[in-house]
Design an enzyme around this catalytic site. Structure first.
Site: not given
Ligand code: NAD
Ligand code: UDP
Length: 324
Positions: A14, A34, A37, A60, A64, A100, A107, A146, A176
């Site tokens: 997102f 990505d 997941f 990840v 990488l 990673n 590096r 988390y 968000t």
């Molecule tokens: P989201 O779930 O839409 O996006 C996370 C993305 O990471 C997804 O595309 C998922 O497929 C990918 N992903 C998950 N595990 C992975 C892995 N092991 N290897 C590679 N890709 C992987 O969530 P988001 O809301 O877009 O959040 C993005 C980041 O922002 C996250 O790190 C989240 O913790 C942080 N965050 C978001 C919010 C919010 O309100 N949206 C609030 C606090 C923190």
């Protein structure tokens, strides 16, 4: 402006998809990485034809090997239902993912930004939350995979900075919302909008008096980019969010009013360790990031999100796969 090679992990998610879009529009060479997941290619499909955009399926938690100038580390499931689906994998993603990207940054001498979260404050007893507040997290609860994973990632970022001189940035994102949220991620905004559109009951957990402060995704992305490009002396952590606070009941009423219709409200049990209040203190961000503050208020942001949810077919989206 010089063109940079930029890696966005979790770039199809997102927030990541909006970030990739902005960086591609600025002319940078963007690598979106990505494992899909909690997202689908759908979110970045419109970027695939750009010659300065590349999509890699990779996890990840595995090393990488890329050559880049900047890394935005967003890879991590973010919705409670998603991160609790496989809690051990969630912790691995935060911790091994951080190791990673930090190793890679070391590096290739890249700058690396960590997307941390307001969850590092847990169920806060200081309100609103400034960055100096150390939090109230239950280390053995169902949200810990988390919260503690993100806390450990912050530790790794600061230790790589102190021990290896890696150029880091740490942001703490508060709730968000916006277009491209997964309609079945179980988060409150996506749930309420989907339920209202489908004419289902709106599921309020608990009595709905718990609060959250909702930031529209464009405001967040502006803050993220300013933080990455800010002076090296300011590495964070910095709160990014909209300080306007609402109860969940107020959010439900607003969504119903904007969507129209709906089948009323139904109360469900409050999930374990659900924070009772949350509001960012953004004075540090304002002072350090050129006066940054959110400009899109809830009603306007909800309208744009509702428009997006009306434009998609919910059946095209799936919940995390049991084979994951
Ligand atoms: P989201 O779930 O839409 O996006 C996370 C993305 O990471 C997804 O595309 C998922 O497929 C990918 N992903 C998950 N595990 C992975 C892995 N092991 N290897 C590679 N890709 C992987 O969530 P988001 O809301 O877009 O959040 C993005 C980041 O922002 C996250 O790190 C989240 O913790 C942080 N965050 C978001 C919010 C919010 O309100 N949206 C609030 C606090 C923190
Ligand atoms: N919530 C709710 N109904 C839902 C989904 C969530 O009342 O259908 C509540 C949830 O209990 C929490 C708040 O909304 O108090 C925000 O939940 P979300 O999962 O979006 O984010 P987080 O708890 O991580 O801030």
């Amino acid at each position: 402006m010089s063109i940079k090679r930029i890696l966005v992990t979790g770039g199809a998610g997102f927030v990541g998809s909006h970030l990739c879009e902005r960086l591609v529009a600025q002319g940078h060479d963007v690598i979106c990485l990505d494992n899909f997941f909690t997202s689908q290619k759908f979110n970045v499909e419109h970027l695939l034809d750009n010659r300065n955009f590349e999509l890699i399926r990779h996890d990840v938690t595995h090393p990488l090997w890329l050559e880049v100038d900047e890394i935005y580390n967003l890879a991590c499931p973010a919705a409670p239902g998603h991160y609790q689906y496989n809690p051990i994998k969630t912790m691995k993603t935060s911790v091994m993912g951080a190791i990673n990207v930090l190793g890679m940054a070391k590096r290739c001498n890249a700058k690396v930004l960590q997307a941390s979260t307001s969850e590092v404050y847990g169920d806060p007893d200081v309100h609103p939350q400034p960055e100096s507040y150390r939090g109230n997290v239950n280390p053995i609860g169902t949200r810990a995979c988390y919260d503690e994973g993100k806390r450990a990632a912050e530790t790794l970022f600061f230790d790589y900075n102190r021990s290896n001189g890696v150029n880091i940035r740490v942001i703490r994102i508060f709730n968000t919302y916006g277009p491209r949220m997964h309609p079945y991620d179980g988060r409150v905004v996506s749930n309420f909008i989907r339920q209202a559109i489908e004419g289902d009951e709106i599921t309020i957990f608990g009595d709905g008096s718990q609060t959250r402060s909702f930031c529209y995704v464009d405001d967040l992305v502006e803050g993220i980019i300013r933080m990455m490009n800010g002076p090296d002396e300011f590495i964070g952590p910095v709160n990014l969010g909209n300080p306007n606070e609402f109860t969940i009941k107020q959010l439900a009423e607003q969504v119903v009013e904007l969507v129209g219709g709906g089948a009323g409200f139904v109360h469900k049990p409050l999930p374990e360790d659900d924070p009772t209040q949350r509001q960012p203190d953004i004075s540090l961000a304002k002072a350090k990031l050129d006066g940054w503050e959110p400009t899109i208020q809830l009603a306007e942001g909800l309208k744009k999100t509702i428009e997006y949810f009306r434009s998609i077919n919910f059946d095209d989206f799936r919940a995390p796969t049991p084979n994951y």
